[in-house]
Design an enzyme around this catalytic site. Structure first.
Site, mmCIF file in Angstrom:
data_model
loop_
_atom_site.group_PDB
_atom_site.id
_atom_site.type_symbol
_atom_site.label_atom_id
_atom_site.label_comp_id
_atom_site.label_asym_id
_atom_site.label_seq_id
_atom_site.Cartn_x
_atom_site.Cartn_y
_atom_site.Cartn_z
ATOM 1 N N ASP A 256 2.865 5.602 -6.639
ATOM 2 C CA ASP A 256 4.138 5.511 -5.913
ATOM 3 C C ASP A 256 5.356 5.413 -6.817
ATOM 4 O O ASP A 256 6.481 5.452 -6.331
ATOM 5 C CB ASP A 256 4.111 4.284 -4.980
ATOM 6 C CG ASP A 256 3.088 4.444 -3.879
ATOM 7 O OD1 ASP A 256 3.036 5.547 -3.310
ATOM 8 O OD2 ASP A 256 2.347 3.495 -3.601
ATOM 9 N N HIS B 275 0.884 -1.183 0.000
ATOM 10 C CA HIS B 275 0.000 0.000 0.000
ATOM 11 C C HIS B 275 0.917 1.227 0.000
ATOM 12 O O HIS B 275 1.740 1.374 -0.905
ATOM 13 C CB HIS B 275 -0.915 -0.105 1.222
ATOM 14 C CG HIS B 275 -2.046 0.874 1.294
ATOM 15 N ND1 HIS B 275 -2.416 1.693 0.263
ATOM 16 C CD2 HIS B 275 -2.911 1.167 2.325
ATOM 17 C CE1 HIS B 275 -3.445 2.443 0.633
ATOM 18 N NE2 HIS B 275 -3.766 2.146 1.880
ATOM 19 N N HIS C 179 -2.122 -2.192 -9.807
ATOM 20 C CA HIS C 179 -3.096 -1.626 -8.877
ATOM 21 C C HIS C 179 -4.341 -2.495 -8.892
ATOM 22 O O HIS C 179 -4.701 -3.036 -9.930
ATOM 23 C CB HIS C 179 -3.468 -0.193 -9.294
ATOM 24 C CG HIS C 179 -4.062 0.589 -8.177
ATOM 25 N ND1 HIS C 179 -5.394 0.531 -7.868
ATOM 26 C CD2 HIS C 179 -3.491 1.421 -7.280
ATOM 27 C CE1 HIS C 179 -5.615 1.314 -6.826
ATOM 28 N NE2 HIS C 179 -4.494 1.848 -6.440
HETATM 29 N N1 CMC Z 1 5.146 -6.666 -10.368
HETATM 30 C C1 CMC Z 1 5.056 -7.869 -10.973
HETATM 31 N N2 CMC Z 1 3.930 -8.568 -11.090
HETATM 32 C C2 CMC Z 1 2.830 -8.047 -10.545
HETATM 33 C C3 CMC Z 1 2.819 -6.799 -9.900
HETATM 34 C C4 CMC Z 1 4.037 -6.092 -9.823
HETATM 35 N N3 CMC Z 1 4.099 -4.907 -9.215
HETATM 36 N N4 CMC Z 1 1.570 -6.503 -9.470
HETATM 37 C C5 CMC Z 1 0.811 -7.552 -9.818
HETATM 38 N N5 CMC Z 1 1.570 -8.474 -10.486
HETATM 39 C C6 CMC Z 1 1.093 -9.738 -11.080
HETATM 40 C C7 CMC Z 1 0.856 -10.798 -10.016
HETATM 41 O O1 CMC Z 1 2.011 -11.577 -9.808
HETATM 42 C C8 CMC Z 1 -0.274 -11.579 -10.635
HETATM 43 O O2 CMC Z 1 0.268 -12.395 -11.642
HETATM 44 P P1 CMC Z 1 -0.326 -13.893 -11.922
HETATM 45 O O3 CMC Z 1 -1.715 -13.626 -12.433
HETATM 46 O O4 CMC Z 1 0.600 -14.493 -12.889
HETATM 47 O O5 CMC Z 1 -0.321 -14.559 -10.581
HETATM 48 C C9 CMC Z 1 -1.127 -10.508 -11.338
HETATM 49 O O6 CMC Z 1 -0.194 -9.455 -11.658
HETATM 50 C C10 CMC Z 1 -2.251 -9.956 -10.476
HETATM 51 O O7 CMC Z 1 -1.659 -9.467 -9.258
HETATM 52 P P2 CMC Z 1 -2.352 -9.491 -7.845
HETATM 53 O O8 CMC Z 1 -1.308 -9.450 -6.787
HETATM 54 O O9 CMC Z 1 -3.340 -10.622 -7.790
HETATM 55 O O10 CMC Z 1 -3.157 -8.126 -7.890
HETATM 56 P P3 CMC Z 1 -3.805 -7.373 -6.664
HETATM 57 O O11 CMC Z 1 -4.883 -6.533 -7.212
HETATM 58 O O12 CMC Z 1 -4.166 -8.322 -5.573
HETATM 59 O O13 CMC Z 1 -2.613 -6.467 -6.100
HETATM 60 C C11 CMC Z 1 -1.111 -4.679 -5.841
HETATM 61 C C12 CMC Z 1 -2.483 -5.116 -6.365
HETATM 62 C C13 CMC Z 1 -1.015 -3.162 -5.858
HETATM 63 C C14 CMC Z 1 -0.945 -5.139 -4.380
HETATM 64 C C15 CMC Z 1 -0.008 -5.310 -6.725
HETATM 65 O O14 CMC Z 1 -0.132 -4.861 -8.053
HETATM 66 C C16 CMC Z 1 1.407 -5.020 -6.215
HETATM 67 O O15 CMC Z 1 1.897 -5.756 -5.344
HETATM 68 N N6 CMC Z 1 2.069 -3.921 -6.714
HETATM 69 C C17 CMC Z 1 3.365 -3.538 -6.200
HETATM 70 C C18 CMC Z 1 3.200 -2.760 -4.910
HETATM 71 C C19 CMC Z 1 2.690 -1.353 -5.161
HETATM 72 O O16 CMC Z 1 3.188 -0.644 -6.011
HETATM 73 N N7 CMC Z 1 1.688 -0.951 -4.350
HETATM 74 C C20 CMC Z 1 1.146 0.414 -4.415
HETATM 75 C C21 CMC Z 1 -0.276 0.424 -4.879
HETATM 76 S S1 CMC Z 1 -0.805 2.084 -5.297
HETATM 77 C C22 CMC Z 1 -0.764 2.949 -3.815
HETATM 78 C C23 CMC Z 1 -1.959 2.639 -2.996
HETATM 79 O O17 CMC Z 1 -3.057 3.146 -3.292
HETATM 80 O O18 CMC Z 1 -1.801 1.883 -2.026
#
Ligand code: CMC
Length: 426
Positions: free
Chosen positions: A360, A265, A304
């Site tokens: 971010d 986050h 995201h």
């Molecule tokens: N790098 C590489 N792969 C990723 C990333 C990333 N940053 N984000 C998602 N993926 C992949 C993930 O491995 C999955 O792949 P597969 O379908 O092969 O398993 C797919 O994309 C879907 O990801 P998810 O984790 O199921 O998606 P989510 O909606 O649960 O998570 C997230 C969203 C923001 C936690 C995630 O994208 C992430 O960890 N990003 C990096 C951390 C980050 O930048 N967070 C800040 C978010 S914006 C600020 C805020 O509002 O908090």
């Protein structure tokens, strides 16, 4: 004709018409289906497809990359408003007129000081305590100084405590920062606006008056506006959830700060800078991308839950980076970030998963250029998000539908077993 969803369970012949309102069905209506003695429920870890409230504060269209506060597009607010104007908008639903803005600014100025005794709480932290830990604990501690926050159903008491929290958060953040540097605290200065005063409390040295370049103050205003609210994200959900058991604003905001601190986050901005430093130079980007694609690491600042398009906040921040670097000089890590983004926008791994830069991705570069150490980055998210948490808290408190948060579980453990005495446990 009423819009309904017809569902049936062929195994038993049970059927029901569920009313569709506001593109949702009421989850409790599913209970009428009896599944082997259990009422039917939904399984939704992380609330992937569950609305938990009605809200009129922030609108996001993640597919189109749209973000609006109270109906005003984020780019217009970032261009024309100040942070305090936006905070007023989030709380009251309308932009303030000149008199309302002057009164609001004056109210915030009045409440900027933190209680003296709280300084002894700050003194108790180790010198290298993370400033988010200090912020979280001290925000919770405010409740012992302002117990009238318990009267949250009284609009006057609620408004007073909201103003107190928004006013004091920069002071607390600046004190947490200066404590880590073993520097004396700088009290708020009534001659400065919200962001200018924050910079002064952070960075003022022995000079009589602290003067910051107006372009840097403006960049700070813009960053604060972009971070002010983001509908039902993890920390807002924490605020609402803690509010649901009848808590005061300070306890709820403290929970929000804790949730925000996580690297998935708000903590992502700190993690982005760590990632950029580890990569170091543009020629090492392909190797890093291979690591992401093989699942060894994540590209922080990318992806995201809601945006499946370029995060509109990231677009604005990217423009601000250039403005700030005009004043501070260019950070060489910008080239690494741009190269990562290029891969992210072209490589099939990211394209297929619709991963784009989020808020971010570039903000850490600005914070570093302004002179902040990485551990302050999430604090710089928490300070402006406070107005969003306050608006969401207020909306929750006044929502006739509000309920204590209490999700269901699917129990997978043992059932009623005979107690095993110690000597028989092997
Ligand atoms: N790098 C590489 N792969 C990723 C990333 C990333 N940053 N984000 C998602 N993926 C992949 C993930 O491995 C999955 O792949 P597969 O379908 O092969 O398993 C797919 O994309 C879907 O990801 P998810 O984790 O199921 O998606 P989510 O909606 O649960 O998570 C997230 C969203 C923001 C936690 C995630 O994208 C992430 O960890 N990003 C990096 C951390 C980050 O930048 N967070 C800040 C978010 S914006 C600020 C805020 O509002 O908090």
């Amino acid at each position: 004709m009423a819009d309904i969803l017809q569902i049936q369970r062929p195994a038993t012949g049970a059927a029901a018409d569920l009313a569709i309102t506001e593109a949702t069905i009421r989850a409790t209506e599913l209970r009428q289906f009896d599944i082997d003695g259990e009422p039917l429920a939904t399984y939704d870890p992380g609330f992937m497809n569950t609305a938990v409230c009605h809200s009129s504060i922030t609108y996001i269209d993640g597919e189109a990359g749209v973000l609006e506060y109270r109906g005003y597009p984020i780019d217009e607010l970032a261009e024309h408003s100040t942070y305090l104007e936006v905070a007023y908008l989030l709380l009251n639903g309308e932009l303030p007129n000149p008199t309302q803005l002057a009164e609001w600014e004056s109210l915030i100025t009045t409440h900027r000081m933190i209680p003296d005794k709280l300084k002894t709480v700050l003194a108790g932290f180790p010198y290298d305590a993370h400033p988010m830990t200090i912020l979280m604990a001290s925000t919770a501690a405010f409740f012992s100084f302002y117990p009238d926050a318990r009267n949250f159903t009284d609009p006057e008491a609620r408004a007073l405590n909201i103003a107190r929290l928004i006013a004091k958060m920069p002071t607390l953040a600046a004190f947490a920062y200066r404590k880590g540097k073993a520097k004396p605290y700088i009290n708020p200065d009534d001659n400065y606006g919200y962001c200018h005063n924050f910079l002064a409390m952070l960075f003022k040295q022995a000079e009589r008056r602290y003067s910051a370049d107006p372009r840097l103050i403006r960049a700070m205003e813009v960053l604060f506006i972009l971070h002010a609210d983001h509908e039902q994200n993890c920390s807002t959900n924490a605020v609402r959830s803690v509010a649901s058991s009848g808590n005061d604003l300070y306890t709820c905001a403290s929970a929000g700060i804790g949730a925000l601190h996580g690297p998935l986050h708000g903590g992502a901005n700190e993690a982005v800078l760590k990632m950029l430093r580890e990569i170091g130079t543009v020629d090492r980007v392909p190797e890093f991308i291979e690591g992401v694609k093989s699942g060894r690491t994540r590209m922080m600042g990318f992806g995201h839950r809601v945006y499946k398009n370029y995060d509109p906040r990231a677009k604005i921040i990217k423009r601000s980076v250039e403005d700030v670097f005009e004043v501070t000089g260019v950070n060489p890590l910008l080239e690494v970030a741009k190269e990562l983004e290029k891969y992210g926008l072209e490589d099939e791994y990211f394209v297929k998963r619709r991963l784009y830069p989020n808020v971010d991705f570039y903000s850490g570069l600005i914070y570093e250029a302004l002179g902040f150490p990485p551990e302050m980055f999430t604090v710089l998210f928490a300070v402006p998000r406070t107005s969003g948490w306050c608006a969401q808290y207020q909306e929750f408190i006044t929502d006739p539908d509000n309920k204590i948060a209490r999700p269901k579980q699917i129990y997978t453990g043992h059932r009623t077993r005979g107690y095993v005495p110690m000597e028989e446990r092997g």
